[in-house]
Every structure is written in C-alpha cells, then in structure tokens.
Motif scaffolding. Structure first.
Motif, PDB file in Angstrom:
ATOM      1  N   ALA A   1      15.978  13.918   2.120  1.00  0.00           N
ATOM      2  CA  ALA A   1      15.380  13.463   0.866  1.00  0.00           C
ATOM      3  C   ALA A   1      13.876  13.276   1.028  1.00  0.00           C
ATOM      4  CB  ALA A   1      16.030  12.150   0.426  1.00  0.00           C
ATOM      5  N   ARG A   2      13.434  12.807   2.185  1.00  0.00           N
ATOM      6  CA  ARG A   2      11.999  12.637   2.422  1.00  0.00           C
ATOM      7  C   ARG A   2      11.300  13.996   2.447  1.00  0.00           C
ATOM      8  NH1 ARG A   2      11.944   7.805   7.028  1.00  0.00           N
ATOM      9  NH2 ARG A   2      13.805   6.745   6.240  1.00  0.00           N
ATOM     10  N   THR A   3      11.889  14.945   3.166  1.00  0.00           N
ATOM     11  CA  THR A   3      11.281  16.274   3.246  1.00  0.00           C
ATOM     12  C   THR A   3      11.193  16.918   1.872  1.00  0.00           C
ATOM     13  OG1 THR A   3      12.087  16.568   5.504  1.00  0.00           O
ATOM     14  CG2 THR A   3      11.516  18.559   4.275  1.00  0.00           C
ATOM     15  N   ALA A   4      12.238  16.796   1.081  1.00  0.00           N
ATOM     16  CA  ALA A   4      12.234  17.384  -0.262  1.00  0.00           C
ATOM     17  C   ALA A   4      11.171  16.721  -1.138  1.00  0.00           C
ATOM     18  CB  ALA A   4      13.612  17.240  -0.903  1.00  0.00           C
ATOM     19  N   ALA A   5      11.050  15.414  -1.046  1.00  0.00           N
ATOM     20  CA  ALA A   5      10.048  14.710  -1.855  1.00  0.00           C
ATOM     21  C   ALA A   5       8.632  15.100  -1.450  1.00  0.00           C
ATOM     22  CB  ALA A   5      10.241  13.203  -1.721  1.00  0.00           C
ATOM     23  N   LEU A   6       8.390  15.277  -0.164  1.00  0.00           N
ATOM     24  CA  LEU A   6       7.055  15.680   0.283  1.00  0.00           C
ATOM     25  C   LEU A   6       6.738  17.107  -0.145  1.00  0.00           C
ATOM     26  CD1 LEU A   6       6.890  14.018   3.805  1.00  0.00           C
ATOM     27  CD2 LEU A   6       5.810  13.279   1.685  1.00  0.00           C
ATOM     28  N   THR A   7       7.728  17.958  -0.180  1.00  0.00           N
ATOM     29  CA  THR A   7       7.516  19.321  -0.690  1.00  0.00           C
ATOM     30  C   THR A   7       7.107  19.266  -2.160  1.00  0.00           C
ATOM     31  OG1 THR A   7       9.112  20.251   0.874  1.00  0.00           O
ATOM     32  CG2 THR A   7       8.609  21.557  -1.094  1.00  0.00           C
ATOM     33  N   ARG A   8       7.761  18.406  -2.942  1.00  0.00           N
ATOM     34  CA  ARG A   8       7.386  18.257  -4.351  1.00  0.00           C
ATOM     35  C   ARG A   8       5.985  17.662  -4.477  1.00  0.00           C
ATOM     36  NH1 ARG A   8      12.821  16.424  -4.512  1.00  0.00           N
ATOM     37  NH2 ARG A   8      12.146  14.245  -4.547  1.00  0.00           N
ATOM     38  N   SER A   9       5.660  16.704  -3.633  1.00  0.00           N
ATOM     39  CA  SER A   9       4.330  16.094  -3.690  1.00  0.00           C
ATOM     40  C   SER A   9       3.248  17.108  -3.344  1.00  0.00           C
ATOM     41  CB  SER A   9       4.251  14.912  -2.717  1.00  0.00           C
ATOM     42  OG  SER A   9       5.098  13.864  -3.118  1.00  0.00           O
ATOM     43  N   ARG A  10       3.524  17.966  -2.374  1.00  0.00           N
ATOM     44  CA  ARG A  10       2.529  18.967  -1.992  1.00  0.00           C
ATOM     45  C   ARG A  10       2.230  19.902  -3.160  1.00  0.00           C
ATOM     46  NH1 ARG A  10       0.648  19.748   3.120  1.00  0.00           N
ATOM     47  NH2 ARG A  10       2.312  18.447   3.984  1.00  0.00           N
ATOM     48  N   ALA A  11       3.240  20.164  -3.983  1.00  0.00           N
ATOM     49  CA  ALA A  11       3.028  21.026  -5.140  1.00  0.00           C
ATOM     50  C   ALA A  11       2.388  20.276  -6.305  1.00  0.00           C
ATOM     51  CB  ALA A  11       4.360  21.633  -5.585  1.00  0.00           C
ATOM     52  N   ALA A  12       2.638  18.968  -6.403  1.00  0.00           N
ATOM     53  CA  ALA A  12       2.193  18.208  -7.577  1.00  0.00           C
ATOM     54  C   ALA A  12       0.813  17.583  -7.421  1.00  0.00           C
ATOM     55  CB  ALA A  12       3.213  17.108  -7.887  1.00  0.00           C
ATOM     56  N   LEU A  13       0.414  17.239  -6.205  1.00  0.00           N
ATOM     57  CA  LEU A  13      -0.874  16.576  -6.024  1.00  0.00           C
ATOM     58  C   LEU A  13      -2.020  17.484  -6.429  1.00  0.00           C
ATOM     59  CD1 LEU A  13      -0.598  14.657  -2.623  1.00  0.00           C
ATOM     60  CD2 LEU A  13      -0.991  13.647  -4.873  1.00  0.00           C
ATOM     61  N   ARG A  14      -2.982  16.913  -7.148  1.00  0.00           N
ATOM     62  CA  ARG A  14      -4.171  17.654  -7.559  1.00  0.00           C
ATOM     63  C   ARG A  14      -5.383  17.144  -6.785  1.00  0.00           C
ATOM     64  NH1 ARG A  14      -0.786  20.428  -8.677  1.00  0.00           N
ATOM     65  NH2 ARG A  14      -0.018  21.115 -10.724  1.00  0.00           N
TER      66      ARG A  14
ATOM     67  N   LEU B   1      -0.189   7.369   8.485  1.00  0.00           N
ATOM     68  CA  LEU B   1       0.663   6.354   7.871  1.00  0.00           C
ATOM     69  C   LEU B   1       1.889   7.000   7.237  1.00  0.00           C
ATOM     70  CD1 LEU B   1       1.253   3.457   7.026  1.00  0.00           C
ATOM     71  CD2 LEU B   1      -0.255   3.790   5.062  1.00  0.00           C
ATOM     72  N   LEU B   2       1.656   8.065   6.467  1.00  0.00           N
ATOM     73  CA  LEU B   2       2.773   8.752   5.821  1.00  0.00           C
ATOM     74  C   LEU B   2       3.663   9.431   6.856  1.00  0.00           C
ATOM     75  CD1 LEU B   2       4.071   9.586   3.109  1.00  0.00           C
ATOM     76  CD2 LEU B   2       2.732  11.680   3.256  1.00  0.00           C
ATOM     77  N   GLN B   3       3.044  10.088   7.845  1.00  0.00           N
ATOM     78  CA  GLN B   3       3.840  10.824   8.817  1.00  0.00           C
ATOM     79  C   GLN B   3       4.689   9.890   9.682  1.00  0.00           C
ATOM     80  OE1 GLN B   3       4.331  14.189   9.138  1.00  0.00           O
ATOM     81  NE2 GLN B   3       3.284  14.206   7.161  1.00  0.00           N
ATOM     82  N   THR B   4       4.147   8.720  10.032  1.00  0.00           N
ATOM     83  CA  THR B   4       4.949   7.749  10.791  1.00  0.00           C
ATOM     84  C   THR B   4       6.208   7.382  10.022  1.00  0.00           C
ATOM     85  OG1 THR B   4       3.003   6.812  11.887  1.00  0.00           O
ATOM     86  CG2 THR B   4       4.964   5.427  11.786  1.00  0.00           C
ATOM     87  N   CYS B   5       6.039   7.075   8.748  1.00  0.00           N
ATOM     88  CA  CYS B   5       7.188   6.628   7.952  1.00  0.00           C
ATOM     89  C   CYS B   5       8.095   7.788   7.556  1.00  0.00           C
ATOM     90  CB  CYS B   5       6.704   5.851   6.729  1.00  0.00           C
ATOM     91  SG  CYS B   5       5.853   4.322   7.201  1.00  0.00           S
ATOM     92  N   ARG B   6       7.554   8.985   7.563  1.00  0.00           N
ATOM     93  CA  ARG B   6       8.421  10.147   7.340  1.00  0.00           C
ATOM     94  C   ARG B   6       9.440  10.271   8.473  1.00  0.00           C
ATOM     95  NH1 ARG B   6       6.762  16.602   7.291  1.00  0.00           N
ATOM     96  NH2 ARG B   6       8.884  17.357   6.876  1.00  0.00           N
TER      97      ARG B   6
ATOM     98  N   TRP C   1       9.161   9.018  -1.730  1.00  0.00           N
ATOM     99  CA  TRP C   1      10.541   9.485  -1.822  1.00  0.00           C
ATOM    100  C   TRP C   1      11.431   8.360  -2.353  1.00  0.00           C
ATOM    101  CZ3 TRP C   1       7.871  10.025   2.953  1.00  0.00           C
ATOM    102  CH2 TRP C   1       7.965   8.908   3.794  1.00  0.00           C
ATOM    103  N   PRO C   2      12.464   8.695  -3.117  1.00  0.00           N
ATOM    104  CA  PRO C   2      13.357   7.654  -3.639  1.00  0.00           C
ATOM    105  C   PRO C   2      14.165   7.032  -2.512  1.00  0.00           C
ATOM    106  CG  PRO C   2      14.206   9.850  -4.146  1.00  0.00           C
ATOM    107  CD  PRO C   2      12.840  10.039  -3.559  1.00  0.00           C
ATOM    108  N   GLY C   3      14.424   5.723  -2.644  1.00  0.00           N
ATOM    109  CA  GLY C   3      15.222   5.031  -1.644  1.00  0.00           C
ATOM    110  C   GLY C   3      14.411   4.326  -0.587  1.00  0.00           C
ATOM    111  N   GLY C   4      13.100   4.555  -0.561  1.00  0.00           N
ATOM    112  CA  GLY C   4      12.241   3.871   0.393  1.00  0.00           C
ATOM    113  C   GLY C   4      12.698   4.075   1.816  1.00  0.00           C
ATOM    114  N   PRO C   5      12.728   3.001   2.642  1.00  0.00           N
ATOM    115  CA  PRO C   5      13.048   3.171   4.060  1.00  0.00           C
ATOM    116  C   PRO C   5      14.479   3.611   4.326  1.00  0.00           C
ATOM    117  CG  PRO C   5      12.945   0.841   3.493  1.00  0.00           C
ATOM    118  CD  PRO C   5      12.423   1.594   2.307  1.00  0.00           C
ATOM    119  N   ALA C   6      15.369   3.442   3.331  1.00  0.00           N
ATOM    120  CA  ALA C   6      16.763   3.842   3.520  1.00  0.00           C
ATOM    121  C   ALA C   6      16.996   5.321   3.237  1.00  0.00           C
ATOM    122  CB  ALA C   6      17.676   3.001   2.622  1.00  0.00           C
TER     123      ALA C   6
ATOM    124  N   VAL D   1       0.842  -1.199   0.000  1.00  0.00           N
ATOM    125  CA  VAL D   1       0.000   0.000   0.000  1.00  0.00           C
ATOM    126  C   VAL D   1       0.872   1.241   0.000  1.00  0.00           C
ATOM    127  CG1 VAL D   1      -1.729   1.297   1.285  1.00  0.00           C
ATOM    128  CG2 VAL D   1      -1.832  -1.196   1.233  1.00  0.00           C
ATOM    129  N   GLU D   2       0.675   2.093  -0.983  1.00  0.00           N
ATOM    130  CA  GLU D   2       1.466   3.316  -1.029  1.00  0.00           C
ATOM    131  C   GLU D   2       1.160   4.180   0.184  1.00  0.00           C
ATOM    132  OE1 GLU D   2       0.802   6.382  -3.772  1.00  0.00           O
ATOM    133  OE2 GLU D   2      -1.300   6.581  -3.257  1.00  0.00           O
TER     134      GLU D   2
END
Length: 476
Positions: free
Chosen positions: A362-375, A392-397, A352-357, A237-238
């Motif tokens: 990198a996670r913060t940068a990816a979430l910033t991009r997602s916040r701008a890209a999600l419609r 779920l997302l915040q736990t793994c962040r 974010w690229p790299g998954g749990p590693a 599950v994403e």
C-alpha cells in the motif's frame, strides 16, 4: 521539528530498560488501527520519584520515575517498565510552580541541559522551578540501532538503507509500538502527579513543542501555559516535507536581504536551475541547508555557491554537502536515531492510507500515485522528486507495519502560549508557527530576525528571551 537534526535544548521522558539491541522477541505482527483501538490507551497513574545520584548537574536534585513500557495495545499489563531520568532545580521558593522543558528530536535527552538552561535564561525563570528529564528511549537508556545510527546520525533527512531501517525495527521487537508521542504525553502526566502539581507550565523546542501541544490538548485543565520554540504544528509534520521545501526560497532570499554582497543572483532561481539539471542533488542539499539553519544559522555562503553551481561549477556545492553531512553524527545517548525513526514513523501524517499500520504494498502504490500527482509548485524550488526521495519519507516507507497510536485530540489549544520563531529556520519554518498561532485561542508569536532553529538557547538576538521573561512573569 523539526524533529531531529541535533536540536539543542529542552526535554521529555526516559530510557528503555530493554533497548535497541536487547534480547527482545522478533517484531510484532502488524495490527490494524481497528485492532489497536480495541486496546485503548492506559490512563497515566501518579508514580513515585525515587532519589538518584546527580553529581553532574549542579543546582539540581535527581530522581527516577518508573512507567509502563506499553501504555496501549494488547501488551498493556505485561509488567515491562521504563525508568525515566528526572532532574528538578533546587530553589528556595517557586510561587509560580514547575516549568518543564521538553527537548527536541525525537531522540535527544533533556536532563543534561538543565544547568545550561538556567544560565542562559537567567531571571526569566524567577518564581519557577525548572524540571528536565530524558524522554523514553533517550539518554543513558537510548534505543540503540548501530547501523541506522551510523547512516543517519542526527539528521531527519539523510537517506538510510532499507536494511538499516528494518534492522532497527527488528531490534526493537515487540516494543516497536511503544514510542509514539501519546506515550510520552502519558509519561509526562505521570510525572506531574509524582511532583504533586495540579497545573504546570510546559516549554519545548522543536519536537518538544509537539509534545507540549499534545499534552495541552489532552489535559487542558492541567496546563497553565506553553512556551513553544521552533514550532511544529499540533497535527505533526507530514512525511513529504512540502512546507519546508517551499520555505527554502523565502529563507535564502531573506539571507540575501541581510547580506546583499553575498548574493550575485536570486538564490531560489539558482537552486531551481541547478536541481533541474541535477535532481539527484535534491535530498542531500535539502538536508545540508536544513542543518545549516540549526542554532546560529550558517547559510551566508550558500547563495554564492548556488550561483557558481548554476554556472557549471558544482564542486564547491558538493564539498559543502559532504562537510555538513560529516557533522551529522552523534552517539545514541546524545541522539537516538532508533527512537527518532520509531516516533516519527508512528506520528507523521503519511501519504499512504493507514499510517504506520499500512502494509508495504500500500505504501509503494501510494508513493507511485504521489510521484504522478505532485506538481513543481508543491515543492519548488526543489523538484517533486526531492519530497519523495528524502530520508524522512524513505525511513518511514521501509519501517515495518506497526500499530497506529490513537489520534491526537482535536480543537484549538486554549492555554496561553508564547510562540518563538527564527526567520532563517528551515527545520521548523516560519510558515508553521504562523499557522499554529492562528488556530490557538490565546497565542503570541514573536519572530526573531536572523535566528535559526532553537531561538531561546541559540539566537544571538535577545528578543526571544525578553519575550519569555514577560510571558512567564505575567502568566497566571
């Protein structure tokens, strides 16, 4: 899935000998996926079942199975072991072999549900011997992370604090990377060998579905058939939860089609209008609606409350959210929030690229991009902020960087499969089993009207159990 939310039912794996809160060393240095690949997974070796006391499970014989804590990575061979609690039904004959049920979560034990499953499923089990067990990190040896347990309980979606999340990972220490689904699949195959089975049948609910799917992909020649109740897609599950968010409109409208007198308007439009004005309500409301779809659904009052909230009266809706949240609690031995976090953050496809590693930056940068890209269409009737701010997302962040498990095998699952789904389920919405069935080689999907999450044990409509009876009878 969904993965947690107090899924009732089935099974997988054992307990942690040195669990959350033990004297484990500090958390491991983050390793990259490449470094993890240099330490391939250890093949499961047949173990030996040891007799254990089991007065609380009438009709079952209890035992334990010792397995390695670390099945992959640089700690392979360090000698640390887990003890899995197993219960095997006492039957005179089982010409169709063993049927293993896999519980939900991740975080829920399976062994305590053995007698209930026998009573509920009745003659559908004829010819089989039921096997249940506690997944690694559950039950009596559950991973224990008290702050996280208090903050999220049995919920997938409640938002924990960063401090509680990091504290849990610190308590796990060097064992943090030992609780991916791949590790449970290896435990299962060791159990199969210990039972002396050449092939067996697997059944699961919610997270147990993912374990069964991954086992069938890894060991197609050892899988006779699959029963998948409340289906999670085989890739997991994403973490953004976009499919369940979008499914909310369909489910609420289905509730209205069943109970027209309870629906003064279009509940999906009402929800969208409320969250347009109060986006902060998105994550807790998503959590509450999902919880209300577990077991026997309790969504009937929701459309009227949304309509009142759209008209300006938010108090009843807020009361519902608080009430549901207060019910999402359990001790770790009944549902381990620590295992839940460790497993989902290892396995969930991340934005974010790299998954749990991936490092925190990198996670913060990816979430910033997602916040701008999600419609809005990606998450409607919820706003995109709900996808980014739910638990779920915040736990793994905030979960510290951890070596990624090996990727799951690809390709279609070829074992005969029965998929069961409730059309009121928001935890593992109908969109998932439909997509999963379409990619399987030999699958039948049965949709039970009015049912929520966990069809076999919780649905009032008997169609799911009838389909199970036919499927198991005809399985070769």
């Amino acid at each position: 899935m969904r993965f947690g939310l107090a899924c009732t039912a089935f099974v997988v794996g054992g307990g942690l000998a040195a669990g959350c809160g033990s004297a484990s060393p500090p958390g491991p240095t983050a390793r990259t996926t490449t470094e993890a690949a240099a330490h391939p997974a250890q093949p499961a070796s047949p173990g030996r079942l040891r007799t254990a006391t089991c007065t609380d499970l009438p009709g079952f014989r209890c035992s334990t199975l010792r397995v390695p804590l670390h099945r992959r990575g640089p700690a392979i061979g360090d000698g640390r072991r887990l003890t899995l609690a197993v219960a095997v039904q006492r039957v005179a004959r089982a010409p169709k072999g063993d049927l293993v049920f896999l519980s939900g979560g991740p975080g829920q034990p399976g062994r305590p549900f053995g007698p209930r499953m026998v009573a509920r499923l009745g003659d559908a089990l004829r010819g089989y011997r039921l096997v249940v067990l506690d997944q690694r990190g559950t039950g009596a040896q559950a991973l224990r992370c008290p702050p996280l347990q208090r903050e999220v309980g049995t919920s997938d979606l409640a938002v924990p604090s960063r401090a509680a999340t990091v504290d849990c990972a610190r308590r796990l220490g060097s064992a943090r990377d030992a609780y991916a689904t791949a590790d449970t699949v290896a435990d299962l195959d060791a159990l199969r060998g210990a039972l002396g089975d050449h092939r067996w049948t697997l059944a699961g609910v919610s997270y147990g579905v993912l374990v069964a799917e991954r086992y069938a992909l890894a060991h197609p020649d050892r899988t006779r058939g699959l029963v998948l109740d409340s289906v999670v897609p085989q890739e997991g599950v994403e973490l953004l939860e976009r499919v369940p968010l979008r499914a909310t409109a369909r489910v609420l409208r289905t509730v209205c089609a069943d109970e027209r007198d309870r629906c003064p308007g279009d509940p999906a439009r009402d929800l969208q209008a409320v969250l347009h004005r109060h986006p902060d309500l998105g994550p807790p409301l998503f959590d509450a609606l999902t919880a209300l779809s577990i077991g026997v659904p309790r969504l009937d009052p929701v459309p009227a409350l949304l309509h009142r909230a759209r008209a300006g009266d938010l108090a009843p809706l807020r009361t519902l959210i608080r009430t549901v949240r207060g019910q999402e609690s359990a001790p770790a031995e009944l549902f381990s929030a620590g295992l839940h976090a460790a497993t989902l953050c290892a396995d969930g496809p991340a934005p974010w690229p790299g998954g749990p590693a991936a490092p925190a930056a990198a996670r913060t940068a990816a979430l910033t991009r997602s916040r701008a890209a999600l419609r809005r269409r990606d998450t409607a009737p919820f706003p995109p902020s709900t996808a980014l701010d739910q638990g779920l997302l915040q736990t793994c962040r905030w979960w510290p960087p951890t070596a990624a498990p090996p990727p799951p095998p690809r390709g279609p699952i070829r074992a005969p499969a029965l998929l069961l789904a409730g059309d009121h389920d928001l935890s593992t919405p109908l969109e998932w089993p439909r997509a999963q069935a379409a990619r399987m080689a030999n699958a039948r999907l049965v949709i039970v009207p009015g049912a929520g999450h966990s069809v076999l044990l919780r649905a009032r409509d008997p169609r799911g159990r009838s389909a199970l009876r036919t499927f198991l009878r005809d399985l070769r």
